[in-house]
Design a protein around this motif. Structure first.
Motif, PDB file in Angstrom:
ATOM      1  N   ARG A  80       5.898   6.775  -8.558  1.00  0.00           N
ATOM      2  CA  ARG A  80       4.950   7.599  -7.794  1.00  0.00           C
ATOM      3  C   ARG A  80       3.650   6.831  -7.587  1.00  0.00           C
ATOM      4  O   ARG A  80       3.283   5.992  -8.411  1.00  0.00           O
ATOM      5  CB  ARG A  80       4.661   8.898  -8.546  1.00  0.00           C
ATOM      6  CG  ARG A  80       5.911   9.759  -8.696  1.00  0.00           C
ATOM      7  CD  ARG A  80       5.654  10.956  -9.567  1.00  0.00           C
ATOM      8  NE  ARG A  80       4.595  11.781  -8.995  1.00  0.00           N
ATOM      9  CZ  ARG A  80       4.008  12.767  -9.660  1.00  0.00           C
ATOM     10  NH1 ARG A  80       4.369  13.041 -10.913  1.00  0.00           N
ATOM     11  NH2 ARG A  80       3.063  13.466  -9.092  1.00  0.00           N
ATOM     12  N   CYS A  81       2.987   7.133  -6.503  1.00  0.00           N
ATOM     13  CA  CYS A  81       1.682   6.524  -6.251  1.00  0.00           C
ATOM     14  C   CYS A  81       0.736   6.976  -7.358  1.00  0.00           C
ATOM     15  O   CYS A  81       0.654   8.158  -7.669  1.00  0.00           O
ATOM     16  CB  CYS A  81       1.150   6.958  -4.894  1.00  0.00           C
ATOM     17  SG  CYS A  81      -0.560   6.431  -4.602  1.00  0.00           S
ATOM     18  N   GLU A  82       0.045   6.002  -7.953  1.00  0.00           N
ATOM     19  CA  GLU A  82      -0.822   6.345  -9.099  1.00  0.00           C
ATOM     20  C   GLU A  82      -2.048   7.136  -8.660  1.00  0.00           C
ATOM     21  O   GLU A  82      -2.696   7.786  -9.460  1.00  0.00           O
ATOM     22  CB  GLU A  82      -1.242   5.063  -9.825  1.00  0.00           C
ATOM     23  CG  GLU A  82      -0.076   4.431 -10.564  1.00  0.00           C
ATOM     24  CD  GLU A  82      -0.502   3.214 -11.388  1.00  0.00           C
ATOM     25  OE1 GLU A  82      -1.717   2.940 -11.463  1.00  0.00           O
ATOM     26  OE2 GLU A  82       0.411   2.577 -11.932  1.00  0.00           O
ATOM     27  N   THR A  83      -2.375   7.062  -7.393  1.00  0.00           N
ATOM     28  CA  THR A  83      -3.577   7.755  -6.909  1.00  0.00           C
ATOM     29  C   THR A  83      -3.257   9.147  -6.371  1.00  0.00           C
ATOM     30  O   THR A  83      -3.867  10.134  -6.773  1.00  0.00           O
ATOM     31  CB  THR A  83      -4.271   6.925  -5.809  1.00  0.00           C
ATOM     32  OG1 THR A  83      -4.513   5.626  -6.328  1.00  0.00           O
ATOM     33  CG2 THR A  83      -5.582   7.569  -5.388  1.00  0.00           C
ATOM     34  N   CYS A  84      -2.285   9.231  -5.420  1.00  0.00           N
ATOM     35  CA  CYS A  84      -2.037  10.536  -4.799  1.00  0.00           C
ATOM     36  C   CYS A  84      -0.835  11.252  -5.408  1.00  0.00           C
ATOM     37  O   CYS A  84      -0.633  12.441  -5.165  1.00  0.00           O
ATOM     38  CB  CYS A  84      -1.874  10.399  -3.286  1.00  0.00           C
ATOM     39  SG  CYS A  84      -0.368   9.564  -2.777  1.00  0.00           S
ATOM     40  N   GLY A  85      -0.050  10.525  -6.194  1.00  0.00           N
ATOM     41  CA  GLY A  85       1.056  11.168  -6.905  1.00  0.00           C
ATOM     42  C   GLY A  85       2.334  11.332  -6.093  1.00  0.00           C
ATOM     43  O   GLY A  85       3.323  11.885  -6.584  1.00  0.00           O
ATOM     44  N   GLN A 114       0.836  -1.206   0.000  1.00  0.00           N
ATOM     45  CA  GLN A 114       0.000   0.000   0.000  1.00  0.00           C
ATOM     46  C   GLN A 114       0.864   1.247   0.000  1.00  0.00           C
ATOM     47  O   GLN A 114       1.961   1.248   0.547  1.00  0.00           O
ATOM     48  CB  GLN A 114      -0.841   0.047   1.293  1.00  0.00           C
ATOM     49  CG  GLN A 114      -2.136  -0.697   1.230  1.00  0.00           C
ATOM     50  CD  GLN A 114      -2.930  -0.446   2.505  1.00  0.00           C
ATOM     51  OE1 GLN A 114      -2.396   0.054   3.494  1.00  0.00           O
ATOM     52  NE2 GLN A 114      -4.200  -0.796   2.475  1.00  0.00           N
ATOM     53  N   CYS A 115       0.310   2.333  -0.588  1.00  0.00           N
ATOM     54  CA  CYS A 115       0.879   3.663  -0.350  1.00  0.00           C
ATOM     55  C   CYS A 115       0.398   4.061   1.034  1.00  0.00           C
ATOM     56  O   CYS A 115      -0.798   4.125   1.292  1.00  0.00           O
ATOM     57  CB  CYS A 115       0.357   4.638  -1.414  1.00  0.00           C
ATOM     58  SG  CYS A 115       0.608   6.365  -0.950  1.00  0.00           S
ATOM     59  N   ARG A 116       1.319   4.305   1.954  1.00  0.00           N
ATOM     60  CA  ARG A 116       0.923   4.555   3.350  1.00  0.00           C
ATOM     61  C   ARG A 116       0.288   5.939   3.524  1.00  0.00           C
ATOM     62  O   ARG A 116      -0.303   6.220   4.555  1.00  0.00           O
ATOM     63  CB  ARG A 116       2.113   4.406   4.292  1.00  0.00           C
ATOM     64  CG  ARG A 116       2.780   3.058   4.265  1.00  0.00           C
ATOM     65  CD  ARG A 116       1.822   1.892   4.403  1.00  0.00           C
ATOM     66  NE  ARG A 116       1.239   1.770   5.730  1.00  0.00           N
ATOM     67  CZ  ARG A 116       0.356   0.844   6.078  1.00  0.00           C
ATOM     68  NH1 ARG A 116      -0.080  -0.023   5.185  1.00  0.00           N
ATOM     69  NH2 ARG A 116      -0.107   0.800   7.299  1.00  0.00           N
ATOM     70  N   ALA A 117       0.422   6.786   2.507  1.00  0.00           N
ATOM     71  CA  ALA A 117      -0.173   8.123   2.620  1.00  0.00           C
ATOM     72  C   ALA A 117      -1.654   8.096   2.255  1.00  0.00           C
ATOM     73  O   ALA A 117      -2.476   8.698   2.947  1.00  0.00           O
ATOM     74  CB  ALA A 117       0.566   9.118   1.748  1.00  0.00           C
ATOM     75  N   CYS A 118      -2.021   7.386   1.176  1.00  0.00           N
ATOM     76  CA  CYS A 118      -3.425   7.411   0.758  1.00  0.00           C
ATOM     77  C   CYS A 118      -4.103   6.048   0.881  1.00  0.00           C
ATOM     78  O   CYS A 118      -5.324   5.957   0.780  1.00  0.00           O
ATOM     79  CB  CYS A 118      -3.557   7.952  -0.662  1.00  0.00           C
ATOM     80  SG  CYS A 118      -2.954   6.821  -1.927  1.00  0.00           S
ATOM     81  N   GLY A 119      -3.331   5.016   1.135  1.00  0.00           N
ATOM     82  CA  GLY A 119      -3.922   3.701   1.395  1.00  0.00           C
ATOM     83  C   GLY A 119      -4.246   2.882   0.153  1.00  0.00           C
ATOM     84  O   GLY A 119      -4.744   1.762   0.267  1.00  0.00           O
TER      85      GLY A 119
HETATM   86 ZN   LIG Z   1      -0.771   7.355  -2.554  1.00  0.00          ZN
END
Ligand SMILES: [Zn+2]
Length: 215
Positions: free
Chosen positions: A186-191, A160-165
């Protein structure tokens, strides 16, 4: 503080009023004394017994009023002394409140100074670190930081991306865990720029690049 200030104002106002009242009562005393004097002067020149009696009655009355007013003056003087003590008391309270606020203010200034120094230290440190970061990566970091102040980077852990889950793709995780990989992912959701702490024996977080990154 405002309460203490209002108490001082109120106590001083009460004192002014009490003083005015005392002056008025003193005038009453003088007035009744003057009347009694006038009646006594008149009584020496009256012709009839009845008029004399009537004047004696007026004199007694005026003297009673004098003594009544004198009692009130005394009472008022005691009230003024009480009032004086009250003014001193609330003034001391006010000074105490002012001193407490001044101490608090000094403490805040000290804290401000310390925080400012820490900020300056951190800024210098950041500048030093930023010099070692490739320019394009720094530009990217700065851009992401505008959207996520203070957290332009996110740890990838437990898939998981720990920032946005949101889930991080397995191949990205794999790349993150490769120490020699220099790409940025980069996280594909939060960047946010992803890094992994888990498998790398050295302490430094690892940044990797995502070729198909969204910006
Ligand atoms: Zn993220």
């Amino acid at each position: 503080m405002n309460g203490a200030r209002a108490a001082v104002t109120a106590a001083k106002e009460a004192q002014t009023q009490a003083l005015t009242r005392r002056k008025k009562l003193e005038l009453d005393v003088e007035e009744w004394k003057a009347r009694a004097k006038k009646y006594r002067e008149q009584s020496s020149s009256v012709k009839t017994n009845e008029a004399y009696k009537a004047l004696q009655h007026e004199i007694a009355n005026a003297e009673a009023e004098v003594s009544k007013a004198e009692d009130l003056v005394l009472e008022q003087m005691m009230a003024l002394e009480d009032g004086e003590r009250r003014v001193k008391h609330v003034e001391a309270d006010l000074r105490e409140a002012e001193q407490a606020i001044a101490a608090e203010k000094r403490q805040m200034q000290v804290q401000y100074g310390e925080k400012k120094k820490r900020l300056e230290g951190a800024t210098t440190e950041r500048e030093e670190i930023a010099k070692k970061v490739p320019e394009d990566l720094l530009t990217l970091y700065t851009r992401i930081e505008k959207r996520h102040p203070g957290s332009a980077m996110a740890e990838a852990r437990e898939e998981q991306c720990r920032a946005c889950g949101v889930r991080v793709l397995p191949h990205v995780l794999q790349m993150l865990k490769t120490e020699t990989d220099e790409e940025v992912f980069r996280c594909e959701t939060c960047g946010r720029i992803l890094y992994s702490l888990e498998p790398i024996p050295h302490a430094t977080p690892k940044e990797t690049a995502n070729g198909a990154a969204n910006s």
